[in-house]
Design a protein around this motif. Structure first.
Motif, short mmCIF file in Angstrom:
data_model
loop_
_atom_site.label_atom_id
_atom_site.label_comp_id
_atom_site.label_asym_id
_atom_site.label_seq_id
_atom_site.Cartn_x
_atom_site.Cartn_y
_atom_site.Cartn_z
N GLY A 68 38.46 11.41 -20.02
CA GLY A 68 37.12 11.93 -20.19
C GLY A 68 36.19 10.89 -20.78
O GLY A 68 36.61 10.08 -21.61
N VAL A 69 34.93 10.93 -20.36
CA VAL A 69 33.92 9.98 -20.83
C VAL A 69 32.66 10.75 -21.20
O VAL A 69 32.16 11.54 -20.39
N GLY A 70 32.13 10.50 -22.37
CA GLY A 70 30.88 11.12 -22.78
C GLY A 70 31.05 12.57 -23.19
O GLY A 70 32.17 13.09 -23.32
N ASN A 71 29.92 13.23 -23.38
CA ASN A 71 29.93 14.58 -23.93
C ASN A 71 28.82 15.40 -23.27
O ASN A 71 27.64 15.21 -23.54
N ALA A 72 29.21 16.33 -22.39
CA ALA A 72 28.24 17.23 -21.77
C ALA A 72 28.05 18.49 -22.60
O ALA A 72 26.99 19.12 -22.55
N TRP A 73 29.10 18.88 -23.33
CA TRP A 73 29.05 20.09 -24.16
C TRP A 73 30.15 19.98 -25.21
O TRP A 73 31.21 19.39 -24.95
N GLU A 74 29.91 20.56 -26.37
CA GLU A 74 30.93 20.50 -27.42
C GLU A 74 31.06 21.85 -28.11
O GLU A 74 30.06 22.52 -28.38
N ILE A 75 32.29 22.23 -28.36
CA ILE A 75 32.60 23.47 -29.06
C ILE A 75 33.25 23.11 -30.39
O ILE A 75 34.29 22.42 -30.42
N THR A 76 32.66 23.53 -31.49
CA THR A 76 33.23 23.28 -32.81
C THR A 76 33.45 24.60 -33.53
O THR A 76 32.79 25.60 -33.25
N ALA A 77 34.41 24.60 -34.44
CA ALA A 77 34.71 25.79 -35.23
C ALA A 77 35.16 25.36 -36.61
O ALA A 77 35.65 24.25 -36.80
#
Length: 463
Positions: A68-77
């Motif tokens: 994977g390269v880069g960040n289109a969406w991120e989920i944090t908790a």
């Protein structure tokens, strides 16, 4: 979830924009296509030129890779990583526009990440770049299964975007990724090794054996840290290359977060889910490899009959069995363990197969399995409380679930052992061992030294 079978990226952008009504509205698009066979590590190295975070994952035994390269969406908790992550993942899937005619595991919309070993443990600056639970949908993702390769492009469309312009921007970035002019490998050497409080750790092992004898727990896993200093900034792709060459039968991974990278080669699968069929593995009990075939066989035979290691393995088997019975049907477990050989070590190994009930998810299983007795102890609640109170190390993602899940209902998670946190020209390596009432502090210390070996061997020659 909106799915399409035949579409171009520009078609999808047009469709997405038609669903956006006001300023600030966005929609995630995921577009998968089959591409010419490419080496995932070459893709990973080339991606460095874009200056974005990278993720690498492979199950070497299955010839399966995701980069994977880069960040289109991120989920944090934060405090409830399993429930919060599942809720946000389901919400993302419901709203996304997905084009993936292949439906193969690891293709389509995919989130990759991990979480803290213990979210209740006080965090230190060591893991400042890693969230308690953090899953990334990469902007570009290469999936390789055997000789078949797929490229998934994930991106947000905003209200007012121009379809033709956005499609051209994505095409330009894709060409940069496949330009085949990666940065050359930088060979590095270990200048200094620093054990973090080894005598205090041995004393803690001694204290723990006494506490176990006084019925505070049946087994408690204690981990420690080895700090390395290199002669130059670490080459992440170079370390991965060496892990791929030396650590067969392992899950090899790298998660970049800013200037830091959590990297390793773990032999321990936590759970694999494919078409509701579930596989987990019990991996506990460790011995070194022999220098000759005869010596190797003798060590393996001794491991298969060693009471301490068999007891440690049984703890894990029983825990995983109970977890599977809660969420699964048709649970199958062999009666005796076998040897699982790696380059530097060998382990006791028992596979567990089952069918996941329709009302449960992979997060239910992960939450039930983590931490296994091989990383926490027995009983779970008491051993975790003991580790939280007495262990000086901030484990961060070490010993925790790491992996991926896709919009097709598949996923795979491993236990992040045999690993290290690289920080520029330094790194921390982590290793632990199961302490029971008869444990010898010096023997446990030597076991952790053995477990440092796989990562030390790929970090460069010492001076």
């Amino acid at each position: 979830m909106i799915e399409t079978q035949q579409a171009s990226i520009q078609d999808l952008i047009n469709t997405a924009i038609s669903h956006l009504e006001t300023e600030g509205d966005t929609k995630l698009i995921s577009y998968t296509k089959e591409i010419t066979d490419i080496d995932p590590l070459t893709f990973f190295r080339q991606a460095e030129t874009l200056g974005q975070n990278r993720i690498f994952w492979t199950s070497t035994a299955d010839h399966f890779y995701i980069t994977g390269v880069g960040n289109a969406w991120e989920i944090t908790a934060e405090r409830s990583p399993f429930a919060e992550t599942e809720r946000e993942w389901n919400r993302l899937m419901e709203d996304a526009l997905i084009h993936n005619p292949y439906k193969l595991p690891g293709t389509g919309l995919n989130a990759m990440g991990g979480m803290d070993f213990d979210p209740e443990k006080e965090k230190t600056a060591l893991w400042k770049n890693f969230q308690p639970s953090q899953f990334t949908v990469p902007a570009f993702m290469l999936t390789k299964r055997g000789h078949s390769c797929y490229l998934t492009t994930n991106f947000l469309v905003k209200y007012g975007d121009h379809p033709f312009q956005l499609a051209n921007q994505l095409e330009k970035r894709e060409r940069e990724l496949f330009a085949n002019n990666p940065t050359p490998e930088e060979k590095m050497s270990i200048e200094k090794k620093t054990e973090i409080a080894p005598d205090a750790w041995k004393q803690l092992v001694k204290q723990t054996t006494e506490d176990i004898a006084n019925k505070q727990a049946g087994k408690i896993v204690l981990a420690r840290e080895l700090r390395l200093k290199f002669d130059k900034k670490a080459d992440i792709a170079g370390v991965l290359d060496k892990l791929l060459a030396t650590q067969s039968n392992s899950f090899i991974f790298a998660f970049e977060k800013g200037e830091d990278c959590f990297i390793g080669a773990t032999p321990e699968r936590l759970v694999k889910l494919e078409s509701r069929e579930l596989l987990s593995t019990c991996l506990a009990g460790t011995a070194p490899r022999g220098k000759t075939v005869e010596e190797d066989a003798a060590i393996a035979d001794e491991l298969l009959h060693d009471e301490k290691n068999l007891q440690e393995h049984k703890f894990v088997v029983e825990m995983i069995k109970q977890a599977m019975l809660d969420y699964c049907e048709d649970v199958m477990i062999p009666e005796e363990p076998v040897i699982y050989p790696l380059r530097n070590l060998q382990h006791l190994y028992t596979p567990v197969t089952a069918t996941l009930k329709s009302s449960y998810s992979i997060f239910d299983v992960i939450g039930k399995l983590h931490p296994t007795p091989a990383l926490g102890g027995v009983p779970r609640k008491e051993s975790m409380a003991y580790i939280r109170k007495h262990e000086q190390l901030d484990r961060g993602w070490y010993g925790a679930p790491i992996g991926w899940l896709d919009s097709n209902g598949n996923g795979e998670f491993a236990v992040a052992i045999r690993s290290g946190l690289i920080q520029g020209d330094e790194a921390s390596l982590f290793a632990g061992c199961g302490v029971v009432k008869d444990s010898d502090p010096e023997a446990e210390y030597e076991e952790t030294n053995i477990k440092f070996t796989p990562m030390l061997s790929v970090m460069g020659e010492g001076r």
